[in-house]
Design an enzyme around this catalytic site. Structure first.
Site, short mmCIF file in Angstrom:
data_model
loop_
_atom_site.label_atom_id
_atom_site.label_comp_id
_atom_site.label_asym_id
_atom_site.label_seq_id
_atom_site.Cartn_x
_atom_site.Cartn_y
_atom_site.Cartn_z
N HIS A 149 34.77 43.53 30.50
CA HIS A 149 34.21 42.18 30.57
C HIS A 149 35.02 41.27 29.67
CE1 HIS A 149 31.34 38.87 30.42
NE2 HIS A 149 30.87 39.37 31.54
N ASP B 230 27.46 44.89 36.73
CA ASP B 230 27.62 45.34 38.11
C ASP B 230 27.64 46.87 38.25
OD1 ASP B 230 27.83 42.78 39.22
OD2 ASP B 230 29.92 42.63 38.62
N1 ACO Z 1 39.67 49.70 34.54
C1 ACO Z 1 40.84 50.03 33.95
N2 ACO Z 1 41.50 49.24 33.08
C2 ACO Z 1 40.94 48.04 32.80
C3 ACO Z 1 39.72 47.63 33.38
C4 ACO Z 1 39.08 48.51 34.28
N3 ACO Z 1 37.93 48.17 34.87
N4 ACO Z 1 39.42 46.40 32.93
C5 ACO Z 1 40.39 46.05 32.09
N5 ACO Z 1 41.32 47.05 32.00
C6 ACO Z 1 42.50 47.05 31.14
C7 ACO Z 1 43.60 46.17 31.67
O1 ACO Z 1 44.48 46.86 32.52
C8 ACO Z 1 44.27 45.70 30.38
O2 ACO Z 1 45.03 46.77 29.90
P1 ACO Z 1 46.43 46.46 29.09
O3 ACO Z 1 45.99 45.72 27.85
O4 ACO Z 1 47.02 47.80 28.82
O5 ACO Z 1 47.27 45.62 30.02
C9 ACO Z 1 43.10 45.55 29.41
O6 ACO Z 1 42.10 46.49 29.88
C10 ACO Z 1 42.49 44.15 29.36
O7 ACO Z 1 42.15 43.78 30.69
P2 ACO Z 1 42.26 42.31 31.24
O8 ACO Z 1 42.28 42.37 32.73
O9 ACO Z 1 43.35 41.57 30.54
O10 ACO Z 1 40.88 41.71 30.72
P3 ACO Z 1 40.18 40.42 31.26
O11 ACO Z 1 39.25 39.96 30.20
O12 ACO Z 1 41.17 39.45 31.79
O13 ACO Z 1 39.35 40.95 32.55
C11 ACO Z 1 37.68 41.89 33.92
C12 ACO Z 1 38.00 41.24 32.55
C13 ACO Z 1 38.19 41.01 35.05
C14 ACO Z 1 36.15 41.99 34.04
C15 ACO Z 1 38.32 43.30 33.96
O14 ACO Z 1 37.79 44.11 32.93
C16 ACO Z 1 38.14 43.98 35.32
O15 ACO Z 1 38.96 43.77 36.23
N6 ACO Z 1 37.06 44.82 35.50
C17 ACO Z 1 36.82 45.43 36.80
C18 ACO Z 1 36.11 44.44 37.72
C19 ACO Z 1 34.70 44.16 37.30
O16 ACO Z 1 33.91 45.07 37.03
N7 ACO Z 1 34.34 42.87 37.30
C20 ACO Z 1 32.97 42.41 36.99
C21 ACO Z 1 32.94 41.73 35.66
S1 ACO Z 1 31.29 41.25 35.24
C22 ACO Z 1 31.03 39.89 36.21
O17 ACO Z 1 31.86 39.15 36.54
C23 ACO Z 1 29.69 39.66 36.65
#
Ligand code: ACO
Length: 427
Positions: A306, A363
């Site tokens: 998140h 979620d």
């Molecule tokens: N699985 C694996 N790796 C992940 C995940 C995941 N679900 N989420 C983040 N990471 C990793 C990224 O690859 C990144 O790694 P790095 O630093 O080595 O490059 C690091 O964690 C940070 O991730 P970002 O994408 O930069 O974080 P951001 O804050 O931009 O994204 C998000 C947040 C979009 C929720 C992300 O965690 C994600 O894609 N999760 C999966 C989708 C999801 O569940 N979305 C619902 C969110 S809740 C809502 O909107 C109601």
């Protein structure tokens, strides 16, 4: 307490006021930065940009705190009705008995949708995704209520709010009924908000349908948990679209589109599809954790991570417990719940997830409950939108009342510099 931040650019010092919120959050007001220095700030994905001051929802991602208008999410999810929470978000206070009765009654009186909307709806192919249909139908509502965009018409915002809250469930159930080839149901206004939704979803003209109070209560809780979440992607979209003075229906329609994305609300559908895949693949959660850690796989664990919560998502905690309770009460044995719990356990002890502070989000478990309630996968994000509707409305209303200026970010241009036009025959 207001203070000052000093910024030194190219050897010159500039002072900017600081702002502090009621929960101690701090910001630097850089509104005059470009005028004074020629610089803008850049922050891709708005990771560190406050777009507004808001009195609606407080969340502390480090501590895992979420409050609507000062009330804890745990208290509200346990004790309130969804419409009480909607009222709280939109009008700022919990309603008195009289205010609640009027609000509920006003909504009941607007549940029916103009029959001409059916002609628009009927034009969609049967396999259209309900989120695309909902976004279109909510936008189409502006055509039925032109005073929503006529600046010279009397302000009927309050009526548009009631209409949206009342008609959204009716329209949502149309999508489900169409996908099944079943006749759509008219609302039954003797029922409460959640029960009426369940009636429109599941009742058939050929048999009696009694709303199961366990299901209605579970739905009430889920909707409350989704009702607002400050300046997330869809809410920021609603505010941004509304800042151009676009009407409420169009602004909410844009919010629905933003929510549909798999990185936002669309993740609830992705999660259940992922869990089903893991179950079908023999339940080997380690394999999927490994895949999520492998950047070249392009796979993420949906329902994990998140932007703001870096400790735990308080909504996920409540939903996990609710999923256990509901499946037990309804006597459902869903293997995806066991796989989800195993996946959470493995991920939370894995260095990759610990280092990146990735925890289950709202979620992760919600789809398991939706499925137990009989709601099909492609309707999960619509359920999220139904819950988020009062939050979007409250944020839109707050933005308009504050007379916020049109939202218009800047950019740093990185394209070609001035070039001479070359006629087509010479290229
Ligand atoms: N699985 C694996 N790796 C992940 C995940 C995941 N679900 N989420 C983040 N990471 C990793 C990224 O690859 C990144 O790694 P790095 O630093 O080595 O490059 C690091 O964690 C940070 O991730 P970002 O994408 O930069 O974080 P951001 O804050 O931009 O994204 C998000 C947040 C979009 C929720 C992300 O965690 C994600 O894609 N999760 C999966 C989708 C999801 O569940 N979305 C619902 C969110 S809740 C809502 O909107 C109601």
């Amino acid at each position: 307490m207001a203070g000052t931040a000093e910024l030194i650019i190219e050897g010159k010092s500039y002072q900017y006021p600081t702002i502090e919120g009621s929960e101690g959050e701090k910001a630097i007001d850089i509104a005059k930065l470009r005028d004074e220095t020629g610089y803008i700030t850049i922050d891709s994905g708005y990771k560190n940009t406050g777009a507004t001051k808001s009195g609606i929802t407080f969340l502390d991602g480090e501590e895992g705190i979420l409050r609507y208008r000062g009330y804890s999410i745990e208290d509200l999810a346990d004790k309130a009705s969804f419409l009480e929470v909607a009222y709280l978000l939109i009008y700022g206070e919990l309603p008195t008995t009289e205010q609640y009765a009027k609000f509920e009654n006003d909504i009941r009186r607007h549940t029916i949708v103009n029959e001409d909307m059916r002609r628009i709806f009927n034009g969609f192919p049967v396999n259209s995704h309900p989120m695309g249909v909902m976004s279109s139908l909510i936008s189409a509502m502006s055509g039925f209520y032109p005073d929503s965009y006529d600046d010279k018409a009397p302000d009927r915002t309050e009526l548009h709010i009631i209409r949206l809250l009342a008609k959204f469930p009716t329209l949502a159930t149309w999508c489900y009924k169409k996908s099944n080839g079943h006749p759509i149901n008219y609302p039954k206004n003797s029922l409460d908000y959640c029960s009426n939704f369940l009636h429109m979803m599941f009742s058939l003209p050929v048999e009696n349908y009694e709303v199961n109070p366990v299901i209605s209560k579970a739905l009430n809780k889920l909707l409350i948990l989704h009702a607002d979440h400050e300046q997330n992607c869809s809410t920021s979209t609603v505010r941004l679209v509304g800042s151009s003075k676009a009407n409420l229906y169009s602004s909410i329609s844009a919010g629905i589109s933003a929510l549909w994305g798999p990185l936002h609300g669309g993740a609830n559908q992705e999660v259940i599809e992922m869990l089903d895949e893991i179950v079908a693949d023999g339940g080997d959660v380690e394999k999927y954790v490994l895949k999520a850690k492998d950047k070249s796989s392009g796979f993420r664990l949906f329902g994990f991570g998140h932007r703001v919560y870096k400790n735990f998502d308080p909504r996920a905690r409540i939903i996990k417990k609710a999923a256990d309770d509901i499946l037990e009460t309804l006597g459902i044995n869903d293997p995806t719940l066991e796989v989800a719990k195993k996946l959470e356990e493995v991920a939370l002890t894995d260095e990759y997830f610990i280092a990146r502070k990735l925890y289950p989000n709202v979620d992760f478990y919600s789809g398991i409950i939706y499925r137990a309630l009989g709601i099909p996968t492609n309707m999960f994000t619509v359920m999220f939108a139904l819950g988020r509707l009062p939050g979007w409305i409250a944020q839109w209303k707050e933005m308009r009342a504050a007379k916020e200026p049109i939202g218009r970010p800047r950019q740093i241009y990185t394209g070609a510099t001035l070039r001479e036009f070359v006629p087509i025959e010479k290229r």
